[in-house]
Design an enzyme around this catalytic site. Structure first.
Site, PDB file in Angstrom:
ATOM      1  N   HIS A   1       0.823  -1.212   0.000  1.00 43.14           N
ATOM      2  CA  HIS A   1       0.000   0.000   0.000  1.00 43.14           C
ATOM      3  C   HIS A   1       0.858   1.265   0.000  1.00 43.14           C
ATOM      4  CE1 HIS A   1      -3.678   2.244   0.680  1.00 43.14           C
ATOM      5  NE2 HIS A   1      -3.198   2.791   1.778  1.00 43.14           N
ATOM      6  N   PHE A   2       1.930   1.255   0.785  1.00 50.26           N
ATOM      7  CA  PHE A   2       2.835   2.408   0.855  1.00 50.26           C
ATOM      8  C   PHE A   2       4.070   2.138  -0.011  1.00 50.26           C
ATOM      9  CE2 PHE A   2       0.378   3.072   4.802  1.00 50.26           C
ATOM     10  CZ  PHE A   2       0.000   4.394   4.615  1.00 50.26           C
TER      11      PHE A   2
END
Length: 311
Positions: free
Chosen positions: A291-292
């Protein structure tokens, strides 16, 4: 004496070059600022020459402009980069819910006022997670201000959501009670915050633990869980806006770059494919990340942004 003129000229040229280099280095230095916007104090990071094209970096949950700490220096030698913290996040103020509406329409209006306060007339949007709903509201409201959009793990399609995550949100949205809130409160735990960074990231040795430690410190401030619940409750309004944001892309065909962690536990690559159908010329880069994605692929994403901005 004449024999020294070429040397003197060379030295003068070299000095001028060094002065220019020094000025560029100074421009690339990140500054940390606070500006008053309505009833909130917004913290923001800024770097790069103010006369250069501006990139507005919009962060996700539960992070802040801290998530762009590695990307900003990579972009600032060429571009003017601005990264605010939302109200309730990072170093920005977190007024009581009675004094500020923690919904995405209000948040977007706050960021629009922030941009106007800094007298930024045009900019490229970089949007991650929560940054998507904020940025697309800005783009839809004032498409003439948008030079381009960069999307990093921020979906605007229902098929872009992991069904396992949706199953936790829907009961909360349909009937908000202490019981339906419980799964969402789980997103505020230290274990979940770390999981959001590590899940799906193969190059975990690149992830700086300061990232989730910083996020957790923000989440753990007194009253912040209630603030974040308000944002998560209102996220359902973003889903209802999806058709409008899809229409914006289809009608305006903005220059679009997609840089995406393909192993995101929240937003699936089906969301990327859906955006490509709307903007066939979109430049797409999928990374073996979560996600990051900036935590593990900041240099690669920075290079993609440079190529996108220079074309």
């Amino acid at each position: 004496m004449k024999s020294f003129l070429p040397i003197a000229s060379a030295l003068l040229f070299a000095s001028s070059g060094l002065a220019g280099w020094a000025a560029d280095t100074h421009d690339a230095q990140v500054s940390y600022n606070i500006v008053e916007v309505g009833d909130v104090s917004l913290f923001y990071r800024e770097a790069g020459p103010v006369t250069a094209p501006t990139i507005l970096l919009l962060h996700g949950f539960p992070s802040s402009s801290h998530m762009f700490r590695d990307l900003i220096p990579e972009l600032a030698e060429t571009y003017h980069v601005i990264a605010p913290d939302y109200p309730g996040f990072g170093q920005s103020s977190a007024p009581d819910a009675g004094d500020y509406d923690y919904d995405f329409a209000t948040l977007s209006a706050t960021i629009a006022a922030f941009v106007d306060t800094l007298e930024i007339s045009n900019y490229t949007l970089f949007m991650q997670d929560f940054g998507g709903p904020v940025g697309f509201r800005l783009a839809q409201a004032n498409p003439e201000k948008i030079d381009g959009i960069i999307i990093q793990n921020a979906t605007i399609h229902s098929q872009g959501w992991n069904p396992d995550i949706v199953s936790q949100f829907v009961p909360f949205w349909e009937n908000r009670t202490s019981e339906t809130e419980a799964p969402l409160r789980g997103f505020f735990s230290p274990e979940t915050t770390r999981w959001q960074y590590t899940q799906g990231a193969n190059l975990t040795s690149r992830i700086n633990p300061d990232a989730w430690v910083s996020d957790q410190a923000g989440l753990d401030r007194p009253g912040n869980h209630e603030i974040q619940l308000e944002y998560l409750w209102n996220y359902q309004d973003n889903v209802t806006q999806y058709p409008q944001w899809q229409a914006y892309l289809a009608e305006n065909q903005p220059d679009t770059l997609i840089v995406w962690g393909r192993n995101d536990p929240f937003f699936l690559t089906e969301g990327v494919e859906a955006i490509q159908e709307l903007v066939p010329d979109a430049d797409v880069h999928l990374f073996d990340a979560g996600h990051f994605a900036l935590e593990t692929h900041s240099s690669e994403i920075g290079e993609a942004v440079h190529r996108f901005m220079s074309r």
